[in-house]
Design a protein around this motif. Structure first.
Motif, PDB file in Angstrom:
ATOM      1  N   SER A  76      -9.491  -0.355 -13.570  1.00 43.79           N
ATOM      2  CA  SER A  76      -8.315  -0.139 -14.298  1.00 43.79           C
ATOM      3  C   SER A  76      -8.006   1.149 -14.887  1.00 43.79           C
ATOM      4  O   SER A  76      -9.012   2.072 -14.813  1.00 43.79           O
ATOM      5  CB  SER A  76      -8.191  -0.948 -15.788  1.00 43.79           C
ATOM      6  OG  SER A  76      -9.431  -0.813 -16.450  1.00 43.79           O
ATOM      7  N   SER A  77      -6.759   1.294 -15.145  1.00 45.22           N
ATOM      8  CA  SER A  77      -6.539   2.865 -15.533  1.00 45.22           C
ATOM      9  C   SER A  77      -6.807   3.397 -16.885  1.00 45.22           C
ATOM     10  O   SER A  77      -7.609   2.415 -17.672  1.00 45.22           O
ATOM     11  CB  SER A  77      -4.926   2.913 -15.533  1.00 45.22           C
ATOM     12  OG  SER A  77      -4.510   2.249 -16.776  1.00 45.22           O
ATOM     13  N   PRO A  91      -0.348   2.404 -17.548  1.00 45.37           N
ATOM     14  CA  PRO A  91      -0.893   1.079 -17.614  1.00 45.37           C
ATOM     15  C   PRO A  91      -0.804   0.084 -16.614  1.00 45.37           C
ATOM     16  O   PRO A  91       0.377  -0.172 -16.140  1.00 45.37           O
ATOM     17  CB  PRO A  91      -0.224   0.539 -19.038  1.00 45.37           C
ATOM     18  CG  PRO A  91       0.267   2.062 -19.621  1.00 45.37           C
ATOM     19  CD  PRO A  91       0.775   2.988 -18.420  1.00 45.37           C
ATOM     20  N   GLY A  92      -1.981  -0.762 -16.504  1.00 48.26           N
ATOM     21  CA  GLY A  92      -1.496  -1.811 -15.331  1.00 48.26           C
ATOM     22  C   GLY A  92      -1.718  -1.608 -14.004  1.00 48.26           C
ATOM     23  O   GLY A  92      -2.057  -2.327 -12.793  1.00 48.26           O
ATOM     24  N   LYS A  93      -2.309  -0.222 -13.795  1.00 44.92           N
ATOM     25  CA  LYS A  93      -2.177   0.237 -12.037  1.00 44.92           C
ATOM     26  C   LYS A  93      -3.107   1.287 -11.977  1.00 44.92           C
ATOM     27  O   LYS A  93      -3.603   2.012 -12.979  1.00 44.92           O
ATOM     28  CB  LYS A  93      -0.799   0.711 -11.694  1.00 44.92           C
ATOM     29  CG  LYS A  93       0.209  -0.290 -11.714  1.00 44.92           C
ATOM     30  CD  LYS A  93       1.479   0.143 -10.870  1.00 44.92           C
ATOM     31  CE  LYS A  93       2.626  -0.778 -10.800  1.00 44.92           C
ATOM     32  NZ  LYS A  93       3.986  -0.318 -10.097  1.00 44.92           N
ATOM     33  N   LEU A 123     -16.878   5.488  -4.158  1.00 44.05           N
ATOM     34  CA  LEU A 123     -15.682   5.011  -3.654  1.00 44.05           C
ATOM     35  C   LEU A 123     -15.504   3.510  -3.477  1.00 44.05           C
ATOM     36  O   LEU A 123     -16.221   2.896  -2.902  1.00 44.05           O
ATOM     37  CB  LEU A 123     -15.713   5.653  -2.174  1.00 44.05           C
ATOM     38  CG  LEU A 123     -14.540   5.388  -1.239  1.00 44.05           C
ATOM     39  CD1 LEU A 123     -13.238   6.203  -2.010  1.00 44.05           C
ATOM     40  CD2 LEU A 123     -14.509   5.724  -0.029  1.00 44.05           C
ATOM     41  N   PHE A 124     -14.883   3.018  -4.360  1.00 44.14           N
ATOM     42  CA  PHE A 124     -14.542   1.606  -4.473  1.00 44.14           C
ATOM     43  C   PHE A 124     -13.639   1.279  -3.384  1.00 44.14           C
ATOM     44  O   PHE A 124     -12.322   1.780  -2.910  1.00 44.14           O
ATOM     45  CB  PHE A 124     -13.861   1.237  -5.771  1.00 44.14           C
ATOM     46  CG  PHE A 124     -14.819   1.243  -6.758  1.00 44.14           C
ATOM     47  CD1 PHE A 124     -15.479   0.153  -7.289  1.00 44.14           C
ATOM     48  CD2 PHE A 124     -15.164   2.362  -7.391  1.00 44.14           C
ATOM     49  CE1 PHE A 124     -16.231   0.058  -8.181  1.00 44.14           C
ATOM     50  CE2 PHE A 124     -15.996   2.567  -8.588  1.00 44.14           C
ATOM     51  CZ  PHE A 124     -16.635   1.475  -8.982  1.00 44.14           C
ATOM     52  N   VAL A 125     -13.837   0.224  -2.488  1.00 45.43           N
ATOM     53  CA  VAL A 125     -13.067  -0.259  -1.403  1.00 45.43           C
ATOM     54  C   VAL A 125     -12.683  -1.603  -1.974  1.00 45.43           C
ATOM     55  O   VAL A 125     -13.448  -2.574  -2.145  1.00 45.43           O
ATOM     56  CB  VAL A 125     -13.816  -0.389  -0.232  1.00 45.43           C
ATOM     57  CG1 VAL A 125     -12.890  -0.799   0.981  1.00 45.43           C
ATOM     58  CG2 VAL A 125     -14.600   0.991   0.324  1.00 45.43           C
ATOM     59  N   VAL A 126     -11.373  -1.783  -2.074  1.00 46.15           N
ATOM     60  CA  VAL A 126     -10.670  -2.871  -2.701  1.00 46.15           C
ATOM     61  C   VAL A 126      -9.576  -3.394  -1.649  1.00 46.15           C
ATOM     62  O   VAL A 126      -8.991  -2.711  -1.094  1.00 46.15           O
ATOM     63  CB  VAL A 126     -10.195  -2.543  -3.921  1.00 46.15           C
ATOM     64  CG1 VAL A 126      -9.601  -3.897  -4.671  1.00 46.15           C
ATOM     65  CG2 VAL A 126     -11.191  -2.077  -4.838  1.00 46.15           C
ATOM     66  N   SER A 127      -9.497  -4.768  -1.489  1.00 42.46           N
ATOM     67  CA  SER A 127      -8.357  -5.407  -0.763  1.00 42.46           C
ATOM     68  C   SER A 127      -6.963  -5.294  -1.527  1.00 42.46           C
ATOM     69  O   SER A 127      -7.248  -5.736  -2.693  1.00 42.46           O
ATOM     70  CB  SER A 127      -8.691  -6.641  -0.141  1.00 42.46           C
ATOM     71  OG  SER A 127      -8.993  -7.475  -1.178  1.00 42.46           O
ATOM     72  N   ASN A 145      -4.379  -3.345 -11.468  1.00 41.15           N
ATOM     73  CA  ASN A 145      -5.648  -3.655 -11.892  1.00 41.15           C
ATOM     74  C   ASN A 145      -6.192  -4.585 -11.187  1.00 41.15           C
ATOM     75  O   ASN A 145      -5.699  -5.808 -11.063  1.00 41.15           O
ATOM     76  CB  ASN A 145      -5.918  -3.792 -13.451  1.00 41.15           C
ATOM     77  CG  ASN A 145      -5.349  -2.383 -14.215  1.00 41.15           C
ATOM     78  OD1 ASN A 145      -5.010  -1.361 -13.585  1.00 41.15           O
ATOM     79  ND2 ASN A 145      -5.140  -2.579 -15.564  1.00 41.15           N
ATOM     80  N   VAL A 146      -7.576  -4.515 -10.943  1.00 37.90           N
ATOM     81  CA  VAL A 146      -8.246  -5.616 -10.416  1.00 37.90           C
ATOM     82  C   VAL A 146      -9.519  -6.216 -11.117  1.00 37.90           C
ATOM     83  O   VAL A 146     -10.412  -5.229 -11.318  1.00 37.90           O
ATOM     84  CB  VAL A 146      -8.618  -5.134  -8.792  1.00 37.90           C
ATOM     85  CG1 VAL A 146      -9.432  -6.338  -8.252  1.00 37.90           C
ATOM     86  CG2 VAL A 146      -7.633  -4.737  -8.027  1.00 37.90           C
TER      87      VAL A 146
END
Length: 217
Positions: A76-77, A91-93, A123-127, A145-146
């Protein structure tokens, strides 16, 4: 109120500083060589190997930020973590890149060629959530955010240096996140290529079986 917001922020920053200092150690030449190689070459390897079909996004962080993400179970941010933005993320991104622009995440945020008295970051790899979110990346290079506990499949990998693997894996376990997703740079590429190879072989087998039923064309 303002006092509580500032107090929360100062406490967070003080705690983060003390934890960061605990990572301090003498520079390690092997680590420096490894980091510089990834800084110079890895973004091009990603661009050459990956496909846009997987809708993969990349988020580079310092080591202490990676700990906070993994232990909390959510990426999250800064605005969401303690009420004040620490970067360009509202916020939220969170800010991300794709396979063609990953050099920014790797070179600017992982601290690969920064102070060598400290370990590199992650390094975060996120779909992406869906095709629409991925296709709209270029309009702002952000995704929502995930939460990895609610959406474990969206965390594809946490890439870091060999020095950090044990430590980062421990944080993943603490946050109830699959620690097998923590890996070094080469393993991520190798895993991806092996997976694509298996998928290709499966597709060929299915095609041949289909032809066998219909007769070869």
């Amino acid at each position: 109120n303002e006092y509580k917001r500032v107090l929360q922020q100062e406490r967070y920053e003080a705690k983060s500083f003390m934890e960061q200092v605990s990572f301090l150690r003498r520079p390690i030449q092997k680590d420096i060589d490894y980091r510089l190689k990834q800084r110079e070459q890895y973004h091009q390897r990603l661009a050459n190997v990956l496909s846009h079909d997987e809708m993969l996004c990349f988020h580079g962080t310092t080591l202490i930020a990676a700990k906070n993400i993994l232990v909390s179970g959510e990426i999250s941010s800064g605005a969401d973590r303690f009420g004040k933005s620490t970067s360009f993320d509202p916020p939220g991104k969170i800010s991300v890149t794709n396979k063609d622009t990953a050099e920014t995440s790797i070179g600017m945020y992982m601290r690969l060629n920064d102070n060598y008295c400290y370990p590199a970051g992650c390094l975060f790899v996120v779909s992406a959530k869906d095709k629409e979110e991925y296709d709209n990346l270029s309009s702002g290079w952000m995704i929502k955010n995930v939460n990895f506990r609610e959406n474990p499949d969206r965390l594809v990998a946490v890439i870091t240096t060999p020095e950090n693997l044990e430590r980062v894996s421990g944080w993943a376990k603490e946050g109830n996140i699959d620690a097998t997703k923590v890996m070094d740079f080469d393993k991520f590429i190798n895993n991806y290529q092996q997976q694509k190879s298996r998928e290709t072989k499966y597709d060929i087998q299915q095609t041949m079986r289909g032809r066998g039923k219909r007769g070869l064309l």
